[in-house]
Design a protein around this motif. Sequence first.
Motif, mmCIF file in Angstrom:
data_model
loop_
_atom_site.group_PDB
_atom_site.id
_atom_site.type_symbol
_atom_site.label_atom_id
_atom_site.label_comp_id
_atom_site.label_asym_id
_atom_site.label_seq_id
_atom_site.Cartn_x
_atom_site.Cartn_y
_atom_site.Cartn_z
ATOM 1 N N ASP A 1 -4.763 -12.179 4.738
ATOM 2 C CA ASP A 1 -4.235 -10.830 4.692
ATOM 3 C C ASP A 1 -3.077 -10.705 3.709
ATOM 4 O O ASP A 1 -2.940 -9.693 3.047
ATOM 5 N N SER A 2 -2.249 -11.746 3.624
ATOM 6 C CA SER A 2 -1.057 -11.651 2.778
ATOM 7 C C SER A 2 -1.395 -11.599 1.287
ATOM 8 O O SER A 2 -0.547 -11.236 0.483
ATOM 9 N N GLU A 4 -3.971 -9.741 0.027
ATOM 10 C CA GLU A 4 -4.747 -8.530 -0.276
ATOM 11 C C GLU A 4 -4.147 -7.722 -1.425
ATOM 12 O O GLU A 4 -4.859 -7.299 -2.328
ATOM 13 N N ILE A 37 -2.205 -21.384 1.274
ATOM 14 C CA ILE A 37 -1.464 -20.422 0.453
ATOM 15 C C ILE A 37 -1.498 -20.852 -1.010
ATOM 16 O O ILE A 37 -1.772 -20.050 -1.904
ATOM 17 N N ASN A 41 -3.597 -18.758 -3.729
ATOM 18 C CA ASN A 41 -2.746 -18.185 -4.769
ATOM 19 C C ASN A 41 -3.218 -18.632 -6.158
ATOM 20 O O ASN A 41 -3.343 -17.821 -7.073
#
Length: 138
Positions: A1-2, A4, A37, A41
């Motif tokens: 979610d982070s 998006e 992450i 990323n």
Amino acid sequence: DSFEIKAKKKSVELSLLSDFESKNVFCDKDKIEQVLINLINNSINYGSENGATKVKLFDAEDHVLIEIADNGIGISKEHLNRLFERFYRVDKSRARHVGGTGLGLSIVKHIVEAHQQKIGVRSELGKGSVFYFSLKKS
């Protein structure tokens, strides 16, 4: 979610695919979150605009295999052996533009190895990259 918002800015489609419902694994949740992450990323940063980043989970007997795949620029074979070294960058000029220190993949490797697991990568220029690691089921 982070991710998006970041993915939306690059028109990258994010997806999570799994061939099973849920499994418990032995891991340090915070450290594995750091691994995910970093890999997601990187996938967004180095992936193609209007591309895709897919996180895939596979049930593999006593392990869960996690893959982060993109259809981005890919990495040439000559760089694959050194990719997880500290400060190593495939394309120094692009890395400066994207940011980072060249430590992310090294840290990821150390975290995965601290879980007594291995991390790897498959990549082809112009077709994208797949980073993968496993975690032992509890």
